[in-house]
Design a protein around this motif. Structure first.
Motif, PDB file in Angstrom:
ATOM      1  N   ARG A  75       0.864  -1.285  -0.097  1.00 40.03           N
ATOM      2  CA  ARG A  75      -0.030  -0.170  -0.164  1.00 40.03           C
ATOM      3  C   ARG A  75       0.914   0.990   0.033  1.00 40.03           C
ATOM      4  N   ASN A  76       1.803   1.336   0.675  1.00 39.50           N
ATOM      5  CA  ASN A  76       2.533   2.212   0.705  1.00 39.50           C
ATOM      6  C   ASN A  76       4.008   2.594  -0.191  1.00 39.50           C
ATOM      7  N   PHE A  77       4.188   1.496  -0.830  1.00 39.12           N
ATOM      8  CA  PHE A  77       5.383   1.698  -1.781  1.00 39.12           C
ATOM      9  C   PHE A  77       5.167   1.085  -3.419  1.00 39.12           C
ATOM     10  N   GLY A  78       4.179   0.057  -3.345  1.00 40.36           N
ATOM     11  CA  GLY A  78       3.537  -0.022  -4.981  1.00 40.36           C
ATOM     12  C   GLY A  78       2.145  -0.030  -5.152  1.00 40.36           C
ATOM     13  N   TRP A  81       1.675   1.709  -9.042  1.00 48.76           N
ATOM     14  CA  TRP A  81       2.045   0.803 -10.050  1.00 48.76           C
ATOM     15  C   TRP A  81       1.114  -0.346 -10.166  1.00 48.76           C
ATOM     16  N   VAL A  82       0.771  -0.941  -9.146  1.00 48.36           N
ATOM     17  CA  VAL A  82      -0.512  -1.891  -9.135  1.00 48.36           C
ATOM     18  C   VAL A  82      -1.750  -1.728  -9.659  1.00 48.36           C
ATOM     19  N   GLN A  83      -2.170  -0.257  -9.302  1.00 44.55           N
ATOM     20  CA  GLN A  83      -3.364   0.251  -9.703  1.00 44.55           C
ATOM     21  C   GLN A  83      -3.255   0.449 -11.321  1.00 44.55           C
ATOM     22  N   SER A 124      -3.759  -7.605  -3.399  1.00 47.50           N
ATOM     23  CA  SER A 124      -4.618  -7.080  -4.072  1.00 47.50           C
ATOM     24  C   SER A 124      -5.538  -6.157  -3.265  1.00 47.50           C
ATOM     25  N   ALA A 125      -5.481  -6.454  -1.782  1.00 46.77           N
ATOM     26  CA  ALA A 125      -6.394  -5.692  -0.922  1.00 46.77           C
ATOM     27  C   ALA A 125      -5.559  -4.310  -0.437  1.00 46.77           C
ATOM     28  N   ALA A 126      -4.300  -4.572  -0.930  1.00 50.43           N
ATOM     29  CA  ALA A 126      -3.446  -3.154  -0.533  1.00 50.43           C
ATOM     30  C   ALA A 126      -3.698  -2.321  -1.771  1.00 50.43           C
ATOM     31  N   VAL A 127      -3.672  -2.628  -2.822  1.00 43.99           N
ATOM     32  CA  VAL A 127      -4.090  -1.705  -4.053  1.00 43.99           C
ATOM     33  C   VAL A 127      -5.560  -1.280  -4.192  1.00 43.99           C
ATOM     34  N   MET A 128      -6.412  -1.994  -3.509  1.00 45.03           N
ATOM     35  CA  MET A 128      -8.047  -1.893  -3.615  1.00 45.03           C
ATOM     36  C   MET A 128      -8.521  -0.840  -2.551  1.00 45.03           C
ATOM     37  N   LYS A 129      -9.694  -0.738  -2.649  1.00 51.85           N
ATOM     38  CA  LYS A 129     -10.539  -0.052  -1.501  1.00 51.85           C
ATOM     39  C   LYS A 129     -10.836  -0.679  -0.322  1.00 51.85           C
ATOM     40  N   VAL A 130      -9.836  -1.484   0.479  1.00 51.93           N
ATOM     41  CA  VAL A 130      -9.962  -2.212   1.515  1.00 51.93           C
ATOM     42  C   VAL A 130      -9.494  -1.289   2.747  1.00 51.93           C
ATOM     43  N   ARG A 131     -10.272  -0.945   3.563  1.00 52.81           N
ATOM     44  CA  ARG A 131      -9.711  -0.129   4.826  1.00 52.81           C
ATOM     45  C   ARG A 131      -8.873  -0.904   5.600  1.00 52.81           C
ATOM     46  N   PRO A 132      -7.728  -0.537   5.896  1.00 61.61           N
ATOM     47  CA  PRO A 132      -6.677  -1.371   6.824  1.00 61.61           C
ATOM     48  C   PRO A 132      -7.305  -2.070   7.922  1.00 61.61           C
ATOM     49  N   LEU A 133      -8.247  -1.387   8.723  1.00 60.10           N
ATOM     50  CA  LEU A 133      -8.906  -2.041   9.667  1.00 60.10           C
ATOM     51  C   LEU A 133      -9.519  -3.302   9.345  1.00 60.10           C
ATOM     52  N   HIS A 134     -10.379  -2.924   8.119  1.00 63.15           N
ATOM     53  CA  HIS A 134     -10.968  -4.108   7.790  1.00 63.15           C
ATOM     54  C   HIS A 134     -10.369  -5.319   7.255  1.00 63.15           C
ATOM     55  N   PHE A 135      -9.247  -5.054   6.660  1.00 63.29           N
ATOM     56  CA  PHE A 135      -8.284  -5.739   6.299  1.00 63.29           C
ATOM     57  C   PHE A 135      -7.719  -6.815   7.361  1.00 63.29           C
ATOM     58  N   MET A 136      -7.366  -6.011   8.476  1.00 62.81           N
ATOM     59  CA  MET A 136      -6.592  -6.857   9.735  1.00 62.81           C
ATOM     60  C   MET A 136      -7.552  -7.768  10.379  1.00 62.81           C
TER      61      MET A 136
END
Length: 196
Positions: A75-78, A81-83, A124-136
């Motif tokens: 999410r912070n570094f790539g 590019w993935v998007q 995929s979750a990192a570059v999509m609209k998943v909130r970090p809290l929801h991911f965790m």
């Protein structure tokens, strides 16, 4: 990798004492980031090192830590590019909208069902609209039963003579999960393509 290899790796790690046990735990994190062998192999090593419940706890905690590292690093570094790579797939954007609205529910479901490999889910979750809290939270909830299942499979493979009946049941459960996940994946991506 054979059962002998798993036992051998576990014996080697165990010979190093505390350092070997830490290496076994870090193997889980490494496998989560770079999936070099099936997860149940690493799970089996840790079940031998720590005992069944200790091995399950190590597998669960370090797998979740590995997933978090991949998610936040991507999410912070790539992310940009993935998007760009995903931009040409219109249905991905529609699926992305579902993730934005119901991220926690979808994260739990795709962790419970092997719809996608765990490493792909993390990226995929990192570059999509998943909130970090929801991911965790989704990762913590969804990974627990799957890692328990994979730890049991790893354990029972190593003790096949004593647990062959249960191993057959666990294998059947895993196959059912694969079939259900294939059906769910077809439905999700079909509805995403049609905009439903």
């Amino acid at each position: 990798m054979t059962v002998w290899s798993v036992r051998h790796i576990s014996d080697v790690l165990n010979s190093f004492g505390w350092y070997g046990h830490m290496a076994g735990a870090l193997l889980v994190m490494l496998q989560t980031i770079f999936p070099f062998v099936p997860f149940f192999v690493v799970a089996g090593v840790n079940v031998l090192l720590f005992g069944f419940w200790g091995g399950f706890a190590v597998n669960y905690i370090f797998s979740c830590l590995g997933a978090a590292i991949v998610f936040f690093a991507a999410r912070n570094f790539g992310r940009s590019w993935v998007q760009k790579k995903l931009a040409k797939y219109s249905y991905i954007e529609k699926f992305n909208e579902k993730l934005e609205r119901h991220g926690l529910l979808y994260m739990v479901l795709i962790r419970l069902l092997p719809v996608l490999p765990s490493s792909v889910i993390n990226l995929s979750a990192a570059v999509m609209k998943v909130r970090p809290l929801h991911f965790m939270i989704g990762t913590l909830i969804g990974k627990a039963p799957v890692i328990l299942l994979e730890s049991m499979i790893g354990h029972d493979l190593l003790h096949f003579r004593h647990y062959k009946g249960r191993l057959m049941i666990l294998a059947a459960i895993f196959i059912v999960l694969l079939l259900v996940s294939h059906f769910v994946k077809e439905r999700w991506f079909k509805s995403s393509k049609t905009g439903i």
